[in-house]
Design an enzyme around this catalytic site. Structure first.
Site, PDB file in Angstrom:
ATOM      1  N   ASP A  51       2.219   9.570 -53.173  1.00 52.57           N
ATOM      2  CA  ASP A  51       1.118   8.360 -53.315  1.00 52.57           C
ATOM      3  C   ASP A  51       1.434   7.238 -52.805  1.00 52.57           C
ATOM      4  OD1 ASP A  51      -0.789   6.894 -54.464  1.00 52.57           O
ATOM      5  OD2 ASP A  51       0.138   6.546 -56.606  1.00 52.57           O
ATOM      6  N   GLU A 130      24.574  -7.164 -36.039  1.00 53.16           N
ATOM      7  CA  GLU A 130      25.649  -7.595 -36.481  1.00 53.16           C
ATOM      8  C   GLU A 130      25.149  -8.236 -38.060  1.00 53.16           C
ATOM      9  OE1 GLU A 130      27.506 -10.464 -34.388  1.00 53.16           O
ATOM     10  OE2 GLU A 130      28.305  -9.179 -32.845  1.00 53.16           O
ATOM     11  N   GLU A 132      25.590  -9.295 -41.581  1.00 47.23           N
ATOM     12  CA  GLU A 132      26.415  -9.962 -42.553  1.00 47.23           C
ATOM     13  C   GLU A 132      25.887  -9.704 -43.928  1.00 47.23           C
ATOM     14  OE1 GLU A 132      27.973 -13.439 -39.593  1.00 47.23           O
ATOM     15  OE2 GLU A 132      26.326 -13.618 -41.036  1.00 47.23           O
ATOM     16  N   GLU A 212      33.808 -12.678 -43.502  1.00 43.66           N
ATOM     17  CA  GLU A 212      33.200 -13.616 -42.828  1.00 43.66           C
ATOM     18  C   GLU A 212      33.422 -14.985 -43.184  1.00 43.66           C
ATOM     19  OE1 GLU A 212      31.200 -14.927 -40.504  1.00 43.66           O
ATOM     20  OE2 GLU A 212      31.098 -13.044 -39.243  1.00 43.66           O
ATOM     21  N   GLU A 220      31.185  -8.516 -42.792  1.00 46.72           N
ATOM     22  CA  GLU A 220      30.545  -8.066 -41.690  1.00 46.72           C
ATOM     23  C   GLU A 220      31.297  -6.761 -41.143  1.00 46.72           C
ATOM     24  OE1 GLU A 220      30.211  -9.480 -37.207  1.00 46.72           O
ATOM     25  OE2 GLU A 220      29.308 -10.928 -38.302  1.00 46.72           O
ATOM     26  N   HIS A 269      22.903 -11.388 -36.083  1.00 44.42           N
ATOM     27  CA  HIS A 269      22.896 -11.425 -34.751  1.00 44.42           C
ATOM     28  C   HIS A 269      22.575 -10.109 -34.023  1.00 44.42           C
ATOM     29  CE1 HIS A 269      25.880 -14.857 -35.822  1.00 44.42           C
ATOM     30  NE2 HIS A 269      24.867 -15.217 -35.874  1.00 44.42           N
ATOM     31  N   ARG A 339      27.585 -20.711 -29.483  1.00 39.99           N
ATOM     32  CA  ARG A 339      27.215 -19.907 -30.859  1.00 39.99           C
ATOM     33  C   ARG A 339      26.123 -20.864 -31.270  1.00 39.99           C
ATOM     34  NH1 ARG A 339      30.130 -15.271 -31.871  1.00 39.99           N
ATOM     35  NH2 ARG A 339      32.102 -15.088 -30.513  1.00 39.99           N
ATOM     36  N   GLU A 358      22.288 -11.887 -27.045  1.00 38.58           N
ATOM     37  CA  GLU A 358      22.418 -11.822 -28.482  1.00 38.58           C
ATOM     38  C   GLU A 358      21.563 -12.856 -29.136  1.00 38.58           C
ATOM     39  OE1 GLU A 358      25.966 -12.661 -31.533  1.00 38.58           O
ATOM     40  OE2 GLU A 358      26.099 -13.800 -30.066  1.00 38.58           O
ATOM     41  N   ARG A 360      20.181 -14.768 -32.119  1.00 39.13           N
ATOM     42  CA  ARG A 360      20.921 -15.394 -33.331  1.00 39.13           C
ATOM     43  C   ARG A 360      20.228 -15.624 -34.578  1.00 39.13           C
ATOM     44  NH1 ARG A 360      26.190 -15.781 -32.497  1.00 39.13           N
ATOM     45  NH2 ARG A 360      26.445 -17.453 -34.001  1.00 39.13           N
TER      46      ARG A 360
END
Length: 470
Positions: A51, A130, A132, A212, A220, A269, A339, A358, A360
């Site tokens: 359904d 990645e 977390e 983490e 992580e 990330h 970062r 990456e 983020r």
């Protein structure tokens, strides 16, 4: 595996139950189970009915019949169920036309993979998220007409350093200091290792696991990259295993981006790269060892980031994480190693095969099929239109002066802002009919009516602290 091989595999494993799974529109894995006698090669052509009107964001009740068609390459024995159970991930189709359902997230991801090839940019896109998460010991919440509250607790929580625990043994990570001391401060090593071993059992290659930054069991586990659809499939197993193992230990795991005030939230990330004929296309002799194609890809991500947030930071809670001061990349810039940039170019290895970007600002609440597909389409748009990402920002963004910071654009400050950005900027998503106009409109309407409005209409508990005595 082929359909015939799946049938033989089920017999060799003594499977008694067949579990069919698919992804709903917002991003929650769904399933139904049938006796293993229902498994035959015909099932892979005929599918199994369900359904569609009962699935969030999908069919109207007057057109509710839908089919799920198992993908034989995804056959795995579930590591948790009492009776041997064969699991397959399914695609969703219309029972009359037999066409793939346009709102099926996995179908959208498959179309994005196909568009990579037809665009001529590459023949495969790799993703490595990645994701977390938190492992808590207790969670309570409620919201009624006259009350609202939440309460989370963890034996690791720094707030419990003075609690009578008969005895309290201490070793509770301080706020923002959970990354990553050895046990006994890290109390969840064995639980994470159990998760990792079960992930390997279902075919997920794990590179590392660790505590983490936040107190109270933030963690992580990193998976090795894979192609878009395969990686999105693996992320569903990843979340499932983490929640199941936590539950087995009388704990609870959440991928909610910001469950704790005044400590780090959970991001996802997402590493990305394009390849052709087995060769990496992001390696070159430009900034940080990347190619011009890579820089254009970054340009597409940064240009479309506000609209992307509607899919990769898709909850009202996501914007409790995307605020300055908690390592959240709210400023739209790129950099090597830095970062605090929205897009980072990792510098761990000089190998061209390791060259990637990456992104983020995504978080693990996102529907991976939609989030990965949207980021890929943004990057490909950058390549097609040669979008210049500008100069890299190698300074600490959070130490910039107000004048310098004013020149750096930022992600939206709310889900409403992200949805508005998506309404104004979505042509890049509709190329190749990857995201249809119906999908985008349904996503926006669902998020506003089912998430933004309910949150907006309710008094917030902290408002009583601020305003009750006015």
């Amino acid at each position: 595996m082929t359909p015939k091989e799946v049938v033989e595999f089920a017999k060799s494993k003594g499977a008694k139950i067949l579990d069919l799974r698919f992804m709903d529109f917002p991003g929650l894995w769904q399933h139904l189970s049938v006796p293993i006698a229902e498994l035959s090669e015909d099932l892979f052509d005929e599918g199994h009915g369900f359904d569609g009107s009962s699935i969030r964001g999908w069919q109207a009740i007057n057109a509710s019949d839908m089919l799920i068609i198992p993908d034989p390459t995804t056959a795995i024995i579930d590591p948790f169920f009492k009776d041997p159970t064969l699991v397959m991930i399914c695609d969703v189709a219309d029972p009359i036309t037999r066409e793939s359902y346009s709102r099926d997230p996995r179908n959208i991801a498959k179309k994005a993979e196909a568009y990579v090839k037809t665009s001529g940019a590459a023949d495969v896109a790799y993703f490595g998220p990645e994701a977390e998460f938190f492992i808590f010991d207790d969670i309570r919440y409620d919201s009624t007409e006259h009350s609202s509250y939440y309460y989370v607790d963890s034996i690791e929580g720094q707030w419990n350093s003075g609690r009578q625990e008969g005895p309290n043994l201490g070793y509770k990570p301080r706020y923002k200091e959970g990354y990553f001391p050895v046990p006994p401060l890290d109390s969840q090593q064995d639980i994470r290792s159990e998760m990792v071993l079960l992930m390997e059992e279902v075919g997920i290659y794990v590179e590392t696991h660790h505590h983490e930054v936040a107190t109270a069991g933030q963690a992580e586990i990193d998976m090795r990259f894979d192609s878009l659809v395969k990686m999105a499939d693996k992320l569903q197993w990843y979340k499932y295993i983490i929640k199941q193992v936590a539950h087995r230990h009388n704990k609870t795991a959440t991928f909610m981006p910001k469950p704790l005030f005044n400590d780090n939230g959970s991001g996802m990330h997402t590493h990305q790269s394009l390849w052709r004929d087995g060769k990496p296309l992001f390696a070159g002799d430009g900034y940080a060892g990347v190619s011009q194609m890579c820089l254009y890809y970054i340009g597409g991500i940064l240009k479309h980031a506000p609209a992307l947030c509607a899919f990769v930071a898709p909850t009202t809670n996501s914007y409790k994480r995307l605020v300055p001061g908690f390592e959240a990349p709210v400023n739209l810039a790129y950099s090597s190693r830095n970062r605090s940039a929205a897009v980072r170019i990792p510098m761990y290895s000089p190998s061209p095969k390791a060259k990637r970007i990456e992104v983020r600002f995504p978080d693990p609440a996102c529907n991976a099929y939609l989030g990965f597909a949207a980021m890929l389409m943004a990057g490909l748009d950058g390549i097609e239109n040669r979008i210049d990402p500008g100069e890299p920002l190698d300074k600490d963004i959070y130490s910039l002066s107000p004048a310098e910071l004013s020149k750096v654009p930022s992600v939206p400050g709310s889900l409403e802002g992200a949805l508005s950005a998506l309404e104004n900027d979505h042509e890049f998503l509709t190329k190749g009919d990857v995201f249809t106009q119906d999908v985008i409109e349904t996503w926006v309407e669902y998020k506003r009516s089912r998430e933004i409005d309910p949150v907006r209409l309710r008094p917030h508990p902290y408002e009583f602290k601020l305003y009750y005595d006015i």
